[in-house]
Design an enzyme around this catalytic site. Structure first.
Site, short mmCIF file in Angstrom:
data_model
loop_
_atom_site.label_atom_id
_atom_site.label_comp_id
_atom_site.label_asym_id
_atom_site.label_seq_id
_atom_site.Cartn_x
_atom_site.Cartn_y
_atom_site.Cartn_z
N HIS A 18 28.73 -5.05 3.88
CA HIS A 18 28.19 -5.55 5.16
C HIS A 18 26.68 -5.31 5.15
O HIS A 18 26.18 -4.28 5.59
CB HIS A 18 28.87 -4.80 6.32
CG HIS A 18 28.52 -5.32 7.68
ND1 HIS A 18 29.37 -5.24 8.76
CD2 HIS A 18 27.39 -5.94 8.16
CE1 HIS A 18 28.79 -5.75 9.83
NE2 HIS A 18 27.58 -6.18 9.48
N HIS A 198 32.15 -10.90 12.15
CA HIS A 198 31.76 -9.77 13.00
C HIS A 198 32.64 -9.83 14.26
O HIS A 198 32.74 -10.88 14.90
CB HIS A 198 30.30 -9.92 13.44
CG HIS A 198 29.31 -9.58 12.35
ND1 HIS A 198 29.40 -10.11 11.09
CD2 HIS A 198 28.21 -8.76 12.37
CE1 HIS A 198 28.39 -9.64 10.36
NE2 HIS A 198 27.66 -8.83 11.11
N GLU A 201 32.20 -5.21 17.87
CA GLU A 201 30.99 -4.36 17.85
C GLU A 201 30.56 -4.21 19.30
O GLU A 201 30.77 -3.19 19.93
CB GLU A 201 29.89 -5.03 17.00
CG GLU A 201 28.57 -4.26 16.99
CD GLU A 201 27.42 -5.05 16.37
OE1 GLU A 201 26.39 -4.41 16.08
OE2 GLU A 201 27.51 -6.29 16.21
N ASP A 279 24.27 -2.69 7.06
CA ASP A 279 24.01 -3.76 8.03
C ASP A 279 22.63 -4.38 7.87
O ASP A 279 22.45 -5.34 7.13
CB ASP A 279 24.23 -3.23 9.45
CG ASP A 279 24.52 -4.32 10.47
OD1 ASP A 279 24.60 -5.49 10.08
OD2 ASP A 279 24.68 -4.00 11.66
#
Length: 340
Positions: A18, A198, A201, A279
């Site tokens: 990621h 995604h 989150e 990320d």
């Protein structure tokens, strides 16, 4: 921190699943490219850029992230960006990485799809040859744009299908649920792409459930809000659906107020296939080793559990079973020798 844990983390072979390549654009390189390409940016020094990296939420980060991407224009720029990241991988003992890129961020500015993919791909080839780092690339759709734009991007990607392993979904999760992209993901799967997204989150656990059900994802990026739904947690454990968790990002964007509040170790102990990732490391304060260190500093975690994060990432990767076994052997050999 315990010096043994520090030494173990530094030496541990790691796999990153990621990582947004545009999010690895360090302030120094941003300035160098702005100067080289004669692009105006709203900062006077790399230090000023760094000072602006204080975010209240995902959107405040995205605003500056898209501004930074404006300096990326030529194939050489995308090569330089990717090569700088791969050098950091070498430093952090990352042996395999699966990189996200956002073509719409660039095509919307008139940059050809081919310019972006070729620059990144050439750096990845060099990384394999000179650094011994294997890599793959995943093309993400920007979820704040409409599905028509995603379909157009999929069409642009097809001539470069041999270079792209999968399709992802990123950008603002709030107000842009997975179902918005159901048809384009079905089309991508029809073309043979693997899919990730995604979810969970900033958005609710429902987004994780729908990403799995409607988008057919092989793994969930972030996914930390799965704990809001105990049935979902049980399903994730039973199916070994991987979560690519990004600890420093989660605290920087206030998904968790402090690292000591993070649920990553708890998720691992419950039996979920959780992994550690960076990320957007240039913006969130750290690459892979930094993320492992931040977790180990804030949460009680054993060497075996730190190793499990790497083994989970190998299991969750999009490489062949034979290559997975090779990487598992590297990790287990390192641990055995370290503890001998």
């Amino acid at each position: 921190m315990n010096p043994q844990i520090t030494a173990f983390i530094e030496g541990l072979p790691k796999v990153e699943l990621h990582l947004h390549i545009e999010g690895s654009l360090e302030p120094d390189l941003m300035f160098e490219l702005a100067k080289r390409n004669n692009v105006e940016i709203p900062f006077n020094s790399p230090e000023e850029v760094q000072a602006a990296y204080q975010f209240e939420d995902l959107q405040s980060f995205l605003d500056i992230y898209y501004q930074g991407a404006n300096v990326l224009i030529y194939e050489q720029d995308f090569f330089d960006l990717t090569w700088a990241y791969l050098l950091r991988c070498k430093q952090d003992n990352v042996i395999h990485t699966e990189i996200f890129f956002d073509p719409q961020t660039h095509t919307a500015r008139g940059i050809a799809f081919e310019t972006v993919i070729n620059g990144i791909d050439k750096a990845m080839q060099k990384g394999r040859e000179e650094l011994g780092i294997s890599s793959q690339i995943i093309m993400c759709f920007l979820r704040h744009l409409d599905q028509d734009s995603a379909f157009e991007t999929l069409k642009q990607a097809l001539p470069f299908k041999d270079k792209i392993i999968g399709i992802g979904l990123d950008s603002s999760e709030q107000g842009h649920p997975p179902e918005k992209f159901k048809e384009v993901f079905e089309a991508a799967i029809g073309h043979g792409f693997l899919t990730v997204a995604h979810a969970g989150e900033e958005g609710p656990a429902t987004n994780i459930h729908n990403a799995m059900k409607l988008l057919g994802v092989s793994r969930v990026d972030h996914g930390v809000r799965c704990v809001e739904d105990s049935g979902l947690v049980k399903q994730l454990i039973a199916d070994r659906t991987p979560l690519t968790v990004c600890p420093l990002s989660n605290t920087k964007l206030k998904v968790f107020e402090n690292m000591s509040d993070h649920n990553i170790v708890d998720l691992l102990r419950q039996g979920l296939c959780v992994t550690i990732n960076s990320d957007d490391p240039a913006y969130f304060g750290g690459y892979m080793t930094d993320n492992f260190m931040a977790v180990a500093e804030a949460l009680p975690v054993s060497l075996e559990e730190l190793q499990a994060f790497s083994l989970n990432a190998i299991e969750a990767s999009f490489i062949s079973d034979e290559e997975k076994q090779r990487l598992v052997d590297l990790v287990t050999r390192f641990s055995r020798e370290f503890l001998a």
